[in-house]
Design a protein around this motif. Structure first.
Motif, PDB file in Angstrom:
ATOM      1  N   ALA A  15       0.666  -1.356   0.070  1.00  0.00           N
ATOM      2  CA  ALA A  15      -0.027   0.112   0.148  1.00  0.00           C
ATOM      3  C   ALA A  15       0.716   1.652   0.194  1.00  0.00           C
ATOM      4  N   ILE A  16       2.194   0.981   1.127  1.00  0.00           N
ATOM      5  CA  ILE A  16       2.751   2.294   1.087  1.00  0.00           C
ATOM      6  C   ILE A  16       3.383   2.736  -0.413  1.00  0.00           C
ATOM      7  N   VAL A  17       4.241   1.405  -1.179  1.00  0.00           N
ATOM      8  CA  VAL A  17       4.388   1.215  -2.745  1.00  0.00           C
ATOM      9  C   VAL A  17       3.651   1.746  -3.762  1.00  0.00           C
ATOM     10  N   GLN A  18       2.516   1.402  -3.031  1.00  0.00           N
ATOM     11  CA  GLN A  18       1.585   2.129  -4.428  1.00  0.00           C
ATOM     12  C   GLN A  18       1.303   3.625  -3.707  1.00  0.00           C
ATOM     13  N   GLN A  19       1.160   3.696  -2.940  1.00  0.00           N
ATOM     14  CA  GLN A  19       0.997   5.258  -2.446  1.00  0.00           C
ATOM     15  C   GLN A  19       1.730   6.438  -2.630  1.00  0.00           C
ATOM     16  N   ARG A  20       3.150   5.245  -2.836  1.00  0.00           N
ATOM     17  CA  ARG A  20       4.927   6.704  -3.177  1.00  0.00           C
ATOM     18  C   ARG A  20       4.195   6.514  -5.044  1.00  0.00           C
ATOM     19  N   LEU A  21       4.223   5.967  -6.076  1.00  0.00           N
ATOM     20  CA  LEU A  21       4.467   5.388  -7.498  1.00  0.00           C
ATOM     21  C   LEU A  21       3.081   5.918  -7.324  1.00  0.00           C
ATOM     22  N   ALA A  22       1.852   6.703  -6.508  1.00  0.00           N
ATOM     23  CA  ALA A  22       0.699   7.563  -6.702  1.00  0.00           C
ATOM     24  C   ALA A  22       1.234   8.931  -6.871  1.00  0.00           C
ATOM     25  N   GLU A  23       2.346   8.962  -5.885  1.00  0.00           N
ATOM     26  CA  GLU A  23       2.792  10.043  -5.324  1.00  0.00           C
ATOM     27  C   GLU A  23       3.695  10.702  -6.633  1.00  0.00           C
ATOM     28  N   LEU A  24       4.075   9.781  -7.290  1.00  0.00           N
ATOM     29  CA  LEU A  24       5.312  10.107  -7.934  1.00  0.00           C
ATOM     30  C   LEU A  24       4.983  10.236  -9.576  1.00  0.00           C
ATOM     31  N   SER A  26       1.960  11.462  -9.672  1.00  0.00           N
ATOM     32  CA  SER A  26       0.790  12.675  -9.826  1.00  0.00           C
ATOM     33  C   SER A  26       2.707  14.592  -9.988  1.00  0.00           C
ATOM     34  N   LEU A  27       3.400  13.337  -9.626  1.00  0.00           N
ATOM     35  CA  LEU A  27       5.063  14.222  -9.846  1.00  0.00           C
ATOM     36  C   LEU A  27       5.344  14.808 -11.062  1.00  0.00           C
ATOM     37  N   GLU A  28       5.072  13.463 -11.325  1.00  0.00           N
ATOM     38  CA  GLU A  28       5.163  13.489 -13.264  1.00  0.00           C
ATOM     39  C   GLU A  28       4.628  14.411 -13.768  1.00  0.00           C
ATOM     40  N   LYS A  29       3.577  13.934 -13.389  1.00  0.00           N
ATOM     41  CA  LYS A  29       2.376  14.584 -14.143  1.00  0.00           C
ATOM     42  C   LYS A  29       2.523  15.965 -14.771  1.00  0.00           C
ATOM     43  N   ALA A  30       2.429  16.440 -12.653  1.00  0.00           N
ATOM     44  CA  ALA A  30       2.392  18.203 -12.799  1.00  0.00           C
ATOM     45  C   ALA A  30       3.537  18.562 -13.750  1.00  0.00           C
ATOM     46  N   VAL A  31       4.898  17.900 -13.594  1.00  0.00           N
ATOM     47  CA  VAL A  31       5.673  18.527 -14.604  1.00  0.00           C
ATOM     48  C   VAL A  31       6.100  18.160 -16.020  1.00  0.00           C
ATOM     49  N   GLN A  32       5.407  16.935 -16.082  1.00  0.00           N
ATOM     50  CA  GLN A  32       4.853  17.196 -17.999  1.00  0.00           C
ATOM     51  C   GLN A  32       4.683  18.581 -18.267  1.00  0.00           C
ATOM     52  N   GLN A  33       3.476  19.525 -17.391  1.00  0.00           N
ATOM     53  CA  GLN A  33       2.067  19.805 -17.325  1.00  0.00           C
ATOM     54  C   GLN A  33       2.892  21.312 -17.229  1.00  0.00           C
ATOM     55  N   GLY A  34       3.623  21.392 -16.197  1.00  0.00           N
ATOM     56  CA  GLY A  34       4.265  22.868 -16.109  1.00  0.00           C
ATOM     57  C   GLY A  34       3.596  23.236 -14.692  1.00  0.00           C
ATOM     58  N   THR A  35       3.257  22.675 -14.090  1.00  0.00           N
ATOM     59  CA  THR A  35       1.909  23.364 -12.880  1.00  0.00           C
ATOM     60  C   THR A  35       3.138  22.796 -11.592  1.00  0.00           C
ATOM     61  N   HIS A  36       4.150  22.069 -12.226  1.00  0.00           N
ATOM     62  CA  HIS A  36       4.750  21.320 -10.602  1.00  0.00           C
ATOM     63  C   HIS A  36       5.690  23.142  -9.678  1.00  0.00           C
TER      64      HIS A  36
END
Length: 147
Positions: A15-24, A26-36
């Protein structure tokens, strides 16, 4: 440790791995969209540095152009000054040469009129005679009489 405890721990880690993967993700998506937020701050820093470099380059270019203009003006003034000095020197030389010719003519006239009065009068009558190489007009071209 029991089998159930191990499975619970394994599920918890998963669950922790899945949560961290989800965070990563979302971070990747934010960087790609330029909103991070960190990405935006770094991008602003890069743009500020680029603008500063551009401003310095423009100022350097302007100052270089002004310097070249001043150098060109100074060289132009030096050339004009040198031309004026050369013209003045030439004028002085020409006047000095003309004065030497005038002095020679005066001396020749004085010699002919004073020392030959008692001798042959036809030799003294030279007022109508002008040698062809004597200048009759003083100007830049030194026009010659009877030339």
């Amino acid at each position: 440790m029991t089998k159930e405890a191990r499975e619970a721990k394994k599920a918890q880690r998963e669950a922790i791995v899945q949560q961290r993967l989800a965070e990563l993700d979302s971070l990747e998506k934010a960087v790609q969209q330029g909103t991070h937020p960190d990405y935006l701050q770094l991008l602003q820093d890069i743009e500020a540095k680029r603008d500063e470099k551009r401003t310095r380059a423009h100022a350097r270019h302007t100052l270089t152009g002004e310097t070249i203009g001043r150098i060109t003006q100074a060289q132009h003034k030096m050339a004009l000054d040198q031309f004026q000095w050369n013209k003045l020197e030439l004028r002085r030389t020409m006047i000095q040469q003309m004065q030497q010719k005038i002095n020679a003519l005066e001396q020749e006239y004085y010699t002919r009129t004073h020392y030959k009065e008692g001798s042959d009068k036809s030799a003294c009558d030279w007022s109508a005679w002008v040698p062809p190489d004597r200048p009759c007009v003083i100007n830049i071209l030194f026009l010659m009489c009877g030339g």
